[in-house]
Motif scaffolding. Structure first.
Motif, short mmCIF file in Angstrom:
data_model
loop_
_atom_site.label_atom_id
_atom_site.label_comp_id
_atom_site.label_asym_id
_atom_site.label_seq_id
_atom_site.Cartn_x
_atom_site.Cartn_y
_atom_site.Cartn_z
N CYS A 38 0.83 -1.21 0.00
CA CYS A 38 0.00 0.00 0.00
C CYS A 38 0.86 1.26 0.00
N GLY A 77 -1.79 -2.30 -3.56
CA GLY A 77 -3.03 -1.74 -3.02
C GLY A 77 -2.98 -0.24 -2.80
N HIS A 78 -1.96 0.41 -3.33
CA HIS A 78 -1.81 1.84 -3.06
C HIS A 78 -2.97 2.64 -3.62
N SER A 81 -6.39 1.71 -1.88
CA SER A 81 -6.53 2.16 -0.49
C SER A 81 -6.68 3.66 -0.37
N ARG A 82 -6.34 4.39 -1.42
CA ARG A 82 -6.48 5.85 -1.37
C ARG A 82 -7.72 6.33 -2.11
N VAL A 106 0.18 -6.50 5.22
CA VAL A 106 -0.09 -5.21 4.58
C VAL A 106 1.03 -4.22 4.91
N VAL A 108 2.17 -0.67 5.00
CA VAL A 108 1.55 0.66 5.03
C VAL A 108 2.66 1.72 5.10
N ASP A 112 1.07 7.29 5.98
CA ASP A 112 -0.33 6.97 5.71
C ASP A 112 -1.08 6.64 7.00
N LEU A 115 -4.78 5.19 6.54
CA LEU A 115 -4.95 3.77 6.30
C LEU A 115 -4.67 2.95 7.57
#
Lengths: 245, 109
Positions: A38, A77-78, A81-82, A106, A108, A112, A115
């Motif tokens: 992410c 998943g960047h 997730s945004r 995950v 992160v 972030d 998230l």
């Protein structure tokens, strides 16, 4: 299902590295593991041998089949997730997004917080990598707005890049160990083999089987397994991390 | 060379390798101000933090020198036991007493 977050308020502490190694070692024990990147850097894949230019399929939303290496499915998943709808989706269909049959690792990004706070109530563990440096220790007060670091039940620490030749490193180890007790889950020794293996797009276990860091990473994975009470993997390991016994 | 290091060499079938035990003499053990700052931060340790101002900790809470006792020789497989899964002392998680903490910390290598 187990969603494990790796995030540090300080960048450059080895969060992506530890996420990848945890995924590899848990897959080596026979668990079904998904690794979700992410971060904007998109560098998690390199730890599985993929080239920087190799596109990693976007998680969900018809992004295609994930890249699979050494028993780990790697996804990006960047963007997802945004997205504006992400928080609502997490509330509505968390178990659909995070397949309960897998362990989700995950990664992160350090900045972030959104998230992190969104997924924290739903994760089984938040692993915060630290370095034995003043800059890293100084960010311990940035972990949460609602509770002190020592009271975060799901948060554990990994002290990365320990170097006993350095005085502050030794003292920081003692300090963190005494301050956080069993919240300090593991320590990883500084080892240039880590960097060299990554430069070759090889596993540490292949490039440098006697690596000191590799031994520590195995203990780290064992500690995570014990901490969250993972049930033994159903079958034989689907990938053997050689030199790691 | 320590006996445990020699035994480790024998196990590895090596005659030598770069080995040095990095041990701090008490005079070299510092109470790093960053540690005091962390201990005094409520966002790290909660309500137990900042019983004493950080500056006072630095000036007044230096512990008495800890008596060194001879340690039994570690077995070869114990040399690296401090890494990976940490060996832990009783953790002051519930109540952080700065004086007690620094006293204990001063006894460490």
């Amino acid at each position: 299902m187990a969603v494990i977050l790796l995030q540090s308020p300080k960048g450059g502490t080895g969060t992506t590295f530890l996420a990848a190694q945890l995924a590899l070692h848990l897959a080596g024990k026979g668990y079904e593991v998904n690794a979700l990147d992410c971060t904007f850097q998109d560098s998690l894949k390199m730890h599985f041998g993929f080239m920087p230019a190799q596109a990693v399929p976007e998680w969900g939303a018809g992004g295609g089949e994930p890249l699979v290496a050494f028993g780990v499915s790697v996804m990006q998943g960047h963007g997802q997730s945004r997205s504006a709808a992400f928080a609502a989706r997490v509330d509505r269909e968390f178990e659909r997004m995070f397949d309960p049959g897998h362990i989700w690792i995950v990664d992160v990004a350090s900045e972030d917080r959104h998230l992190l706070e969104l997924l924290m109530p739903r994760c089984v563990l938040h692993i915060c990598p630290l370095l034995p440096t003043a800059a890293s220790l100084a960010t311990l007060n940035r972990l949460s707005e609602t509770a002190p670091a020592m009271k975060l039940d799901r948060t554990v620490f990994v002290l990365n890049q320990l170097d006993d030749r350095q005085k502050l490193s030794r003292h920081s180890h003692s300090f963190v160990r005494d301050l956080f007790g069993d919240q300090l889950l593991a320590t990883i020794r500084r080892d240039e083999a880590v960097n060299e293996a990554l430069a070759r797009f090889e596993l540490i276990s292949k490039y440098a089987p006697p690596s000191a860091a590799l031994q520590d990473l195995r203990l780290f994975a064992d500690a995570v397994e014990e901490r969250i009470g993972l049930k033994p993997a159903p079958g034989e390991a689907n990938i053997e991390v050689t030199g790691d016994a | 060379m320590r006996r445990d290091a020699r035994k480790l060499l024998e196990k590895l079938n090596r005659k030598d390798f770069a080995y040095r035990e990095f041990e701090d003499r008490f005079s070299e053990t510092e109470l790093w101000p960053i540690f005091a700052a962390v201990l005094g931060d409520q966002k790290v340790v909660g309500d137990d933090a900042a019983r004493l101002p950080v500056r006072q900790v630095q000036q007044d809470e230096r512990p008495a020198p800890a008596a060194r006792t001879s340690q039994p020789q570690a077995a070869p497989n114990q040399i690296f036991a401090q890494y990976g899964a940490p060996q832990r002392r009783a953790a002051p998680k519930n109540n952080v007493d700065l004086k007690e903490f620094f006293n204990r910390f001063s006894e460490l290598d």
